[in-house]
Design an enzyme around this catalytic site. Structure first.
Site, mmCIF file in Angstrom:
data_model
loop_
_atom_site.group_PDB
_atom_site.id
_atom_site.type_symbol
_atom_site.label_atom_id
_atom_site.label_comp_id
_atom_site.label_asym_id
_atom_site.label_seq_id
_atom_site.Cartn_x
_atom_site.Cartn_y
_atom_site.Cartn_z
ATOM 1 C CB SER A 285 45.876 39.858 39.419
ATOM 2 O OG SER A 285 45.847 41.203 39.834
ATOM 3 C CE1 TYR B 69 49.238 37.916 43.965
ATOM 4 C CE2 TYR B 69 48.879 40.115 43.068
ATOM 5 C CZ TYR B 69 48.401 38.859 43.387
ATOM 6 O OH TYR B 69 47.091 38.540 43.110
ATOM 7 C CE LYS C 72 47.898 35.702 41.337
ATOM 8 N NZ LYS C 72 47.292 34.412 41.695
HETATM 9 P P1 NAD Z 1 42.992 34.450 50.091
HETATM 10 O O1 NAD Z 1 44.343 34.598 50.692
HETATM 11 O O2 NAD Z 1 41.814 34.813 50.898
HETATM 12 O O3 NAD Z 1 42.792 32.947 49.565
HETATM 13 C C1 NAD Z 1 43.856 32.152 49.131
HETATM 14 C C2 NAD Z 1 43.708 30.794 49.799
HETATM 15 O O4 NAD Z 1 44.770 29.937 49.344
HETATM 16 C C3 NAD Z 1 43.808 30.855 51.318
HETATM 17 O O5 NAD Z 1 42.757 30.092 51.877
HETATM 18 C C4 NAD Z 1 45.174 30.222 51.626
HETATM 19 O O6 NAD Z 1 45.171 29.563 52.882
HETATM 20 C C5 NAD Z 1 45.322 29.264 50.460
HETATM 21 N N1 NAD Z 1 46.712 28.942 50.101
HETATM 22 C C6 NAD Z 1 47.723 29.809 49.852
HETATM 23 N N2 NAD Z 1 48.842 29.131 49.527
HETATM 24 C C7 NAD Z 1 48.524 27.817 49.547
HETATM 25 C C8 NAD Z 1 49.249 26.630 49.302
HETATM 26 N N3 NAD Z 1 50.549 26.669 48.969
HETATM 27 N N4 NAD Z 1 48.612 25.439 49.424
HETATM 28 C C9 NAD Z 1 47.303 25.395 49.757
HETATM 29 N N5 NAD Z 1 46.575 26.488 50.008
HETATM 30 C C10 NAD Z 1 47.180 27.692 49.911
HETATM 31 O O7 NAD Z 1 43.016 35.274 48.716
HETATM 32 P P2 NAD Z 1 41.823 35.666 47.736
HETATM 33 O O8 NAD Z 1 41.618 37.123 47.833
HETATM 34 O O9 NAD Z 1 40.685 34.756 47.913
HETATM 35 O O10 NAD Z 1 42.536 35.386 46.347
HETATM 36 C C11 NAD Z 1 42.418 34.157 45.658
HETATM 37 C C12 NAD Z 1 43.280 34.203 44.417
HETATM 38 O O11 NAD Z 1 42.894 35.308 43.602
HETATM 39 C C13 NAD Z 1 44.773 34.394 44.707
HETATM 40 O O12 NAD Z 1 45.524 33.588 43.792
HETATM 41 C C14 NAD Z 1 44.998 35.852 44.420
HETATM 42 O O13 NAD Z 1 46.324 36.118 44.019
HETATM 43 C C15 NAD Z 1 44.014 36.110 43.292
HETATM 44 N N6 NAD Z 1 43.592 37.517 43.208
HETATM 45 C C16 NAD Z 1 43.078 38.131 44.314
HETATM 46 C C17 NAD Z 1 42.712 39.482 44.241
HETATM 47 C C18 NAD Z 1 42.186 40.194 45.461
HETATM 48 O O14 NAD Z 1 42.260 41.429 45.496
HETATM 49 N N7 NAD Z 1 41.633 39.530 46.464
HETATM 50 C C19 NAD Z 1 42.858 40.183 43.028
HETATM 51 C C20 NAD Z 1 43.366 39.505 41.914
HETATM 52 C C21 NAD Z 1 43.740 38.175 42.022
#
Ligand code: NAD
Ligand code: UDP
Length: 340
Positions: free
Chosen positions: A128, A152, A156
């Site tokens: 991120s 958080y 990362k």
């Molecule tokens: P999201 O919460 O929609 O998706 C994450 C998925 O991982 C969910 O389906 C959740 O059920 C699953 N999950 C979480 N912990 C788990 C575990 N221990 N075992 C199995 N499944 C698990 O989030 P997103 O927005 O799709 O983000 C995806 C990734 O990208 C994350 O790692 C997040 O930190 C990173 N990210 C997101 C953003 C954003 O703004 N959306 C920005 C930068 C980085």
């Protein structure tokens, strides 16, 4: 087209994961999804399959479950892993640091151990832009200093360091650390999109819920920043472009160039009020808002230098602000309560 390659997508039912699964299926990859549905719904995967016209294989469970991971890698010949699974709410991470470190950091360790045992050395990791903390200048390049201001972000950064150590220890590892800026928008069909389970923390889903009548107004956090109109500036990137970046990252892994941290952003910053105006245009009505105090921990401006992604991955964002808002609105309008 079929690639004969199978990709394990952890967190594949989530917001970015579901859009990426469609792109992978369309590009001819077979997809195994590992998700515990802690922040997503099985319905998202059903829609992914119907949109792509191809099935995925679902393994329901936790990345911290070593036995499950061993069975998964035993049952499927995995070529690469895209690792989205993680918890992502900044405020919640301040209140529950142990839960965040266990889920994100320990979970990634478990995944990498299982990969190493299975001889799978190709990993794309969801990092991120938060790892840059408050950047000294803009736009942000990958060689800028890193620093986190909450658990958080620290999770990362810690994972990035662990993956760097892994790469130093064994050169067969190929690792793409993708540093996303602000993902927004939805699939153009309006069938999948972002579905926050609680009151949204992020700007775009909050605006979308105001537009659909679930919230009465947007609180604009801070109007005295040193920016074009005083409100915070971010690099919003369409989730469809972001998903495409993961397909490009898989192709880069195949070139076996080791480890690289790469920004996925557009290079353009928009203010909160510009986002609000663009969304009003997309939904065709004025949206009420109030200017309130700054949100603690927020920075004024953040946008990427996207040159490395262009040069290394051959990827750059194609979709602009209009598509981001139109697609986010179509999803919210057609699914006012998300996947419920
Ligand atoms: P999201 O919460 O929609 O998706 C994450 C998925 O991982 C969910 O389906 C959740 O059920 C699953 N999950 C979480 N912990 C788990 C575990 N221990 N075992 C199995 N499944 C698990 O989030 P997103 O927005 O799709 O983000 C995806 C990734 O990208 C994350 O790692 C997040 O930190 C990173 N990210 C997101 C953003 C954003 O703004 N959306 C920005 C930068 C980085
Ligand atoms: N923001 C806002 N009201 C909200 C949510 C966010 O004014 O209800 C602002 C926030 O201060 C920041 C921008 O919108 O300037 C993007 O915030 P978001 O939480 O989506 O992303 P991040 O802060 O993680 O970049």
């Amino acid at each position: 087209m079929h690639t004969n390659k199978t990709i394990l997508v952890t967190g594949g039912a989530g917001y970015i994961g579901s859009h990426t699964c469609i792109k992978l299926l369309e590009a001819g990859y077979d997809v195994v999804v590992l998700d515990n549905f802690s922040n997503s719904s099985p319905e998202a995967l059903r829609r992914v399959e119907s949109l792509a016209g191809r099935p995925t294989t679902l393994v329901q469970g936790d990345i911290n479950d070593h036995a499950l991971l061993a069975r998964l890698f035993g049952a499927h010949k995995i070529d690469a892993v895209i690792h989205f699974a993680g918890l992502k709410a900044v405020g919640e991470s301040v209140e529950q640091p142990l839960r965040y470190y266990h889920n994100n950091v320990t979970g990634t360790l478990a995944l990498c151990q299982a990969m190493q045992t299975a001889g799978v050395f190709n990993l794309v990791f969801s990092s991120s832009a938060t790892v840059y903390g408050d950047p000294a200048s803009l736009p942000i390049r990958e060689d800028f200093a890193t620093g986190a201001t909450n658990p958080y972000g620290r999770s990362k950064l810690i994972i990035e360091e662990i993956l760097s150590d892994l790469h130093r220890s064994a050169p067969e590892w190929n690792l793409a650390l993708l540093r996303y800026f602000n993902p927004v928008g939805a699939h153009p069909s309006g069938r999948i999109g972002e579905d926050p389970s609680d009151i949204p923390n992020n700007l775009m889903p909050y605006i979308a819920q105001v537009a659909v009548g679930r919230r009465d107004h947007l609180s604009v956090f801070g109007s005295d920043y040193d920016t074009k109109d005083g409100t915070g500036v971010r690099d919003y990137i369409h989730v469809q472009d972001l998903a495409e970046g993961h397909v490009k990252a898989l192709e880069w892994l195949d070139r076996k160039e080791g480890l690289k941290a790469i920004n996925l952003g557009t290079g353009t910053g928009y203010s909160v009020l510009e986002m609000l105006k663009a969304f009003e245009k997309a939904c065709g009505k004025p949206l009420p808002y109030k200017l309130v105090d700054r949100r603690p921990g927020d920075i004024a401006s953040c946008y990427a230098d996207p040159a490395m992604a262009r040069d290394v991955l051959g990827w750059s964002a194609k979709l602009g602000l209009e598509a981001m808002c139109e697609d986010a609105w179509r999803w919210q309008r057609d699914n006012p309560k998300g996947y419920e």
